[in-house]
Write a protein that holds these residues in place. Structure first.
Motif, PDB file in Angstrom:
ATOM      1  N   GLU A  50      54.085  51.033  70.941  1.00 37.31           N
ATOM      2  CA  GLU A  50      53.843  50.649  69.558  1.00 37.31           C
ATOM      3  C   GLU A  50      53.655  49.125  69.491  1.00 37.31           C
ATOM      4  N   GLU A  51      53.490  48.593  68.292  1.00 37.94           N
ATOM      5  CA  GLU A  51      53.359  47.143  68.126  1.00 37.94           C
ATOM      6  C   GLU A  51      54.637  46.433  68.573  1.00 37.94           C
ATOM      7  N   HIS A  52      54.465  45.190  69.026  1.00 36.79           N
ATOM      8  CA  HIS A  52      55.565  44.305  69.414  1.00 36.79           C
ATOM      9  C   HIS A  52      56.362  44.833  70.610  1.00 36.79           C
ATOM     10  N   SER A  53      55.668  45.484  71.513  1.00 36.10           N
ATOM     11  CA  SER A  53      56.305  45.848  72.781  1.00 36.10           C
ATOM     12  C   SER A  53      56.239  44.656  73.729  1.00 36.10           C
ATOM     13  N   CYS A  54      57.186  44.597  74.642  1.00 31.17           N
ATOM     14  CA  CYS A  54      57.256  43.502  75.614  1.00 31.17           C
ATOM     15  C   CYS A  54      57.505  44.060  77.006  1.00 31.17           C
ATOM     16  N   ILE A  55      57.188  43.258  78.000  1.00 32.24           N
ATOM     17  CA  ILE A  55      57.514  43.585  79.383  1.00 32.24           C
ATOM     18  C   ILE A  55      57.626  42.289  80.162  1.00 32.24           C
ATOM     19  N   ILE A  56      58.548  42.265  81.109  1.00 33.83           N
ATOM     20  CA  ILE A  56      58.666  41.141  82.035  1.00 33.83           C
ATOM     21  C   ILE A  56      58.395  41.680  83.435  1.00 33.83           C
ATOM     22  N   TYR A  57      57.198  41.386  83.952  1.00 35.58           N
ATOM     23  CA  TYR A  57      56.850  41.814  85.295  1.00 35.58           C
ATOM     24  C   TYR A  57      57.477  40.877  86.327  1.00 35.58           C
ATOM     25  N   SER A 102      60.503  36.335  65.421  1.00 32.05           N
ATOM     26  CA  SER A 102      61.133  35.380  64.502  1.00 32.05           C
ATOM     27  C   SER A 102      60.308  34.102  64.409  1.00 32.05           C
ATOM     28  N   SER A 103      60.632  33.276  63.412  1.00 32.70           N
ATOM     29  CA  SER A 103      59.945  31.989  63.279  1.00 32.70           C
ATOM     30  C   SER A 103      60.262  31.082  64.462  1.00 32.70           C
ATOM     31  N   SER A 104      61.477  31.188  64.993  1.00 28.44           N
ATOM     32  CA  SER A 104      61.862  30.387  66.159  1.00 28.44           C
ATOM     33  C   SER A 104      61.031  30.768  67.378  1.00 28.44           C
ATOM     34  N   TYR A 105      60.839  32.067  67.559  1.00 27.62           N
ATOM     35  CA  TYR A 105      60.015  32.537  68.685  1.00 27.62           C
ATOM     36  C   TYR A 105      58.594  31.979  68.568  1.00 27.62           C
ATOM     37  N   LEU A 138      65.321  36.568  73.052  1.00 38.58           N
ATOM     38  CA  LEU A 138      64.977  37.972  73.284  1.00 38.58           C
ATOM     39  C   LEU A 138      66.195  38.758  73.738  1.00 38.58           C
ATOM     40  N   SER A 139      67.030  38.124  74.548  1.00 40.95           N
ATOM     41  CA  SER A 139      68.250  38.771  75.007  1.00 40.95           C
ATOM     42  C   SER A 139      69.175  39.080  73.839  1.00 40.95           C
ATOM     43  N   GLU A 140      69.286  38.137  72.904  1.00 40.34           N
ATOM     44  CA  GLU A 140      70.128  38.352  71.728  1.00 40.34           C
ATOM     45  C   GLU A 140      69.567  39.464  70.855  1.00 40.34           C
ATOM     46  N   ILE A 141      68.246  39.535  70.740  1.00 40.14           N
ATOM     47  CA  ILE A 141      67.617  40.597  69.949  1.00 40.14           C
ATOM     48  C   ILE A 141      67.958  41.956  70.543  1.00 40.14           C
ATOM     49  N   ARG A 142      67.966  42.030  71.874  1.00 41.45           N
ATOM     50  CA  ARG A 142      68.312  43.301  72.528  1.00 41.45           C
ATOM     51  C   ARG A 142      69.795  43.634  72.359  1.00 41.45           C
TER      52      ARG A 142
END
Length: 262
Positions: A50-57, A102-105, A138-142
């Motif tokens: 969906e929208e706003h998915s992320c991945i760290i390869y 977020s605005s900070s991001y 991102l860690s805090e969001i999780r």
């Protein structure tokens, strides 16, 4: 703790039809945030997000992604980091997760994009700090996600656990058992599984069983009948038919191809 950013861009857009497919990227880590639904490939399986998915390869992981439709819009950061960097940061590697933007991001991403093009002064320390701030946020969001993201993460985790169970003993599973284990109707579970992994649960079981059969043919002295039984088939003829359909050759022909001296 040391972070070195070698590339990054805020809201990069690619034309419709763009597809990134690379078997190996040398940068130690590649962070991607997609504003649109995308198709991502992990462990040979394509999943639609969906929208706003992320991945760290991580370095060495094959990268594949493209928009489901239309333009691909995304943020990315390519960076190097020492082992201490992720000590207190709870982020998965080579796995899809979701965030709230977020605005900070946005501010940090815009700064990285600008600073990487600034050639008059050395911005490397500030860029590294901005990258560290983003990863920490991102860690805090999780850790403290919104209710929607929390539900999505829980479902993704449960699906991954279920799939690992199936990979251990695929011959013991069918779609009805999978749906019961998940607490959903067969049709609801099938749609959820396919949306997440890009393949139906029935086809995924067949794929895992076929992989198990091929490994047994390559590395064991079991007979075709014994392998059929190990893969949960009650009739060897059904196993041979299914194997030939998936691989183009019979089990015995496959074994001879892989072990010509036997």
């Amino acid at each position: 703790m040391s972070v070195s950013v070698v590339g990054g861009f805020y809201k990069k857009d690619e034309e419709p039809g763009f597809c990134f497919s690379h078997p190996h990227v040398s940068t130690k880590y590649t962070f991607l945030h997609f504003y649109c639904p995308v198709i991502v490939e992990l462990n040979g399986i394509r999943s639609e997000t969906e929208e706003h998915s992320c991945i760290i390869y991580k370095s060495g992981t094959p990268q594949f992604y493209k928009a489901v439709e239309g333009e691909l819009v995304y943020d990315y950061i390519k960076f190097e980091a020492d082992e201490d960097f992720f000590f207190n940061i709870d982020l998965p590697f080579d796995e899809i997760f979701y965030i709230n933007v977020s605005s900070s991001y946005k501010t940090q991403m815009k700064f990285i994009t600008w600073a990487l093009t600034e050639k008059l002064t050395d911005q490397s320390t500030s860029i590294g700090l901005a990258c560290a701030n983003i990863m920490s946020e991102l860690s805090e969001i999780r850790r403290f996600p919104s209710s929607k993201i929390k539900r999505e993460n829980e479902v993704n985790f449960r699906l991954s656990v279920l799939r690992k169970k199936i990979e251990l003993n695929p011959e013991q599973w069918n779609v009805n058992l999978m749906a019961d284990d998940f607490g959903l109707t067969r049709s609801h579970f099938t749609n959820l599984y396919k949306d997440h992994f890009g393949v139906s649960p029935a086809d995924d079981i067949h794929r895992i069983l076929d992989e198990k059969a091929r490994k047994l043919l390559e590395s064991s002295s079991l007979s075709v009948n014994e392998i059929a039984e190990a893969c949960g088939y009650t009739a060897c003829e059904n196993f041979i038919r299914s194997f030939k359909k998936a691989n183009g050759v019979s089990p015995l022909q496959y074994r001879r191809q892989k072990n010509p001296d036997t």
